[in-house]
Design a protein around this motif. Structure first.
Motif, PDB file in Angstrom:
ATOM      1  N   MET A 105       0.845  -1.195   0.000  1.00 34.95           N
ATOM      2  CA  MET A 105       0.000   0.000   0.000  1.00 34.95           C
ATOM      3  C   MET A 105       0.883   1.249   0.000  1.00 34.95           C
ATOM      4  O   MET A 105       1.961   1.256   0.573  1.00 34.95           O
ATOM      5  N   PRO A 106       0.401   2.315  -0.637  1.00 31.23           N
ATOM      6  CA  PRO A 106       1.175   3.556  -0.604  1.00 31.23           C
ATOM      7  C   PRO A 106       1.061   4.270   0.743  1.00 31.23           C
ATOM      8  O   PRO A 106       0.111   4.064   1.495  1.00 31.23           O
ATOM      9  N   LEU A 107       2.054   5.097   1.013  1.00 32.60           N
ATOM     10  CA  LEU A 107       2.050   5.958   2.189  1.00 32.60           C
ATOM     11  C   LEU A 107       0.765   6.789   2.193  1.00 32.60           C
ATOM     12  O   LEU A 107       0.362   7.327   1.158  1.00 32.60           O
ATOM     13  N   GLY A 108       0.138   6.888   3.347  1.00 37.52           N
ATOM     14  CA  GLY A 108      -1.081   7.690   3.462  1.00 37.52           C
ATOM     15  C   GLY A 108      -2.354   6.946   3.131  1.00 37.52           C
ATOM     16  O   GLY A 108      -3.430   7.544   3.149  1.00 37.52           O
ATOM     17  N   SER A 109      -2.270   5.641   2.862  1.00 42.35           N
ATOM     18  CA  SER A 109      -3.490   4.852   2.659  1.00 42.35           C
ATOM     19  C   SER A 109      -4.258   4.801   3.977  1.00 42.35           C
ATOM     20  O   SER A 109      -3.671   4.803   5.062  1.00 42.35           O
ATOM     21  N   PHE A 110      -5.577   4.749   3.871  1.00 41.56           N
ATOM     22  CA  PHE A 110      -6.431   4.626   5.047  1.00 41.56           C
ATOM     23  C   PHE A 110      -7.044   3.229   5.053  1.00 41.56           C
ATOM     24  O   PHE A 110      -7.573   2.785   4.032  1.00 41.56           O
ATOM     25  N   ASP A 170     -14.579  -8.296  11.304  1.00 45.18           N
ATOM     26  CA  ASP A 170     -14.900  -6.972  10.765  1.00 45.18           C
ATOM     27  C   ASP A 170     -14.321  -6.819   9.365  1.00 45.18           C
ATOM     28  O   ASP A 170     -13.328  -7.448   9.018  1.00 45.18           O
ATOM     29  N   SER A 171     -14.932  -5.942   8.591  1.00 45.15           N
ATOM     30  CA  SER A 171     -14.382  -5.621   7.275  1.00 45.15           C
ATOM     31  C   SER A 171     -13.137  -4.765   7.439  1.00 45.15           C
ATOM     32  O   SER A 171     -12.973  -4.068   8.445  1.00 45.15           O
ATOM     33  N   ALA A 172     -12.251  -4.853   6.447  1.00 50.87           N
ATOM     34  CA  ALA A 172     -11.046  -4.022   6.386  1.00 50.87           C
ATOM     35  C   ALA A 172     -10.967  -3.513   4.952  1.00 50.87           C
ATOM     36  O   ALA A 172     -10.682  -4.269   4.037  1.00 50.87           O
ATOM     37  N   ARG A 173     -11.282  -2.233   4.766  1.00 47.71           N
ATOM     38  CA  ARG A 173     -11.334  -1.629   3.438  1.00 47.71           C
ATOM     39  C   ARG A 173     -10.255  -0.569   3.308  1.00 47.71           C
ATOM     40  O   ARG A 173     -10.033   0.203   4.232  1.00 47.71           O
ATOM     41  N   VAL A 174      -9.632  -0.524   2.147  1.00 52.45           N
ATOM     42  CA  VAL A 174      -8.550   0.430   1.910  1.00 52.45           C
ATOM     43  C   VAL A 174      -9.063   1.601   1.085  1.00 52.45           C
ATOM     44  O   VAL A 174      -9.764   1.416   0.088  1.00 52.45           O
ATOM     45  N   ARG A 175      -8.715   2.810   1.525  1.00 51.14           N
ATOM     46  CA  ARG A 175      -8.920   4.026   0.741  1.00 51.14           C
ATOM     47  C   ARG A 175      -7.541   4.533   0.385  1.00 51.14           C
ATOM     48  O   ARG A 175      -6.757   4.899   1.275  1.00 51.14           O
ATOM     49  N   LEU A 176      -7.228   4.547  -0.893  1.00 52.39           N
ATOM     50  CA  LEU A 176      -5.912   4.998  -1.346  1.00 52.39           C
ATOM     51  C   LEU A 176      -5.843   6.517  -1.328  1.00 52.39           C
ATOM     52  O   LEU A 176      -6.859   7.191  -1.541  1.00 52.39           O
ATOM     53  N   PRO A 177      -4.655   7.076  -1.086  1.00 54.39           N
ATOM     54  CA  PRO A 177      -4.511   8.540  -1.105  1.00 54.39           C
ATOM     55  C   PRO A 177      -4.699   9.073  -2.520  1.00 54.39           C
ATOM     56  O   PRO A 177      -4.460   8.364  -3.503  1.00 54.39           O
ATOM     57  N   SER A 178      -5.118  10.313  -2.611  1.00 58.50           N
ATOM     58  CA  SER A 178      -5.326  10.920  -3.929  1.00 58.50           C
ATOM     59  C   SER A 178      -4.015  11.375  -4.561  1.00 58.50           C
ATOM     60  O   SER A 178      -3.951  11.630  -5.758  1.00 58.50           O
ATOM     61  N   SER A 179      -2.956  11.454  -3.768  1.00 57.92           N
ATOM     62  CA  SER A 179      -1.656  11.888  -4.290  1.00 57.92           C
ATOM     63  C   SER A 179      -0.990  10.741  -5.053  1.00 57.92           C
ATOM     64  O   SER A 179      -1.458   9.612  -5.043  1.00 57.92           O
ATOM     65  N   SER A 180       0.125  11.044  -5.696  1.00 55.14           N
ATOM     66  CA  SER A 180       0.848  10.017  -6.437  1.00 55.14           C
ATOM     67  C   SER A 180       1.390   8.958  -5.474  1.00 55.14           C
ATOM     68  O   SER A 180       1.586   9.217  -4.297  1.00 55.14           O
ATOM     69  N   PHE A 181       1.648   7.781  -5.993  1.00 55.02           N
ATOM     70  CA  PHE A 181       2.111   6.651  -5.200  1.00 55.02           C
ATOM     71  C   PHE A 181       3.478   6.940  -4.573  1.00 55.02           C
ATOM     72  O   PHE A 181       4.423   7.290  -5.258  1.00 55.02           O
TER      73      PHE A 181
END
Length: 187
Positions: A105-110, A170-181
């Motif tokens: 995962m990229p830095l800043g992923s939620f 529980d579910s574990a869902r990733v939200r990727l950052p909007s910035s570049s990888f």
């Protein structure tokens, strides 16, 4: 460099663990509570300032970017194939997940966990000498031999951005950052 479409963004929480003392392994719990800006309620690594014993002795006012440790359960299967018996909580992680490519995962992923908790990823967990004290030779298995991808296979670290209870299933869902990888740095 991974692309968003190459990453698994939906997974599950396989187990949760915490420990009020500074021990390498953490006992598995029925539930943990994440507290915004603090970490896992009642855990030795919780707090706004660094709690890692080595870092805390040298720079006690550093922000705590290691509030939560997540590790993929799939790692345990590969370690078992190499002859190491490792289960949830044994590596000191708070949250064991399935079906997520955590280290890629990229830095800043939620990571959204359960109904309300959110952890922002801050770095890769760097395997230390304590891993070999736990199981002799295990540290070598945590180092990646791949030319591309993360240098370590020992989970990721993050900070709590929204609190809430987390339980196995529980579910574990990733939200990727909007910035570049940007790859996760070693911590």
């Amino acid at each position: 460099m991974p692309q968003a479409h190459d990453l698994s963004l939906e997974g599950k929480v396989a187990a949760v663990a915490s420990d009020p003392g500074h021990h390498f392994s953490k006992p598995v719990q029925n539930r943990i509570v994440l507290v915004e800006g603090h970490g896992v309620q009642g855990d030795a690594h919780a707090g706004p300032f660094v709690r890692h014993r080595y870092l805390a002795r040298r720079r006690p006012r550093l922000p705590n970017l290691r509030q939560v440790h997540l590790i993929p359960a799939e790692l345990f299967a590969s370690l078992s194939e190499a002859g190491f018996d490792v289960a949830a909580g044994d590596m000191g992680e708070h949250i064991t997940t399935t079906d997520l490519d955590l280290e890629r995962m990229p830095l800043g992923s939620f990571i959204e966990l359960g109904p309300s908790a959110i952890v922002e990823l801050t770095g890769l967990r760097t395997p230390c000498v304590l891993i070999d004290r736990f199981r002799a030779g295990l540290k070598r298995q945590m180092l990646s031999s791949a030319e591309t991808g993360p240098p370590f296979k020992s989970g990721v670290l993050g900070v709590v951005r929204a609190g809430g209870a987390v339980v196995a299933g529980d579910s574990a869902r990733v939200r990727l950052p909007s910035s570049s990888f940007r790859p996760l740095p070693a911590m």
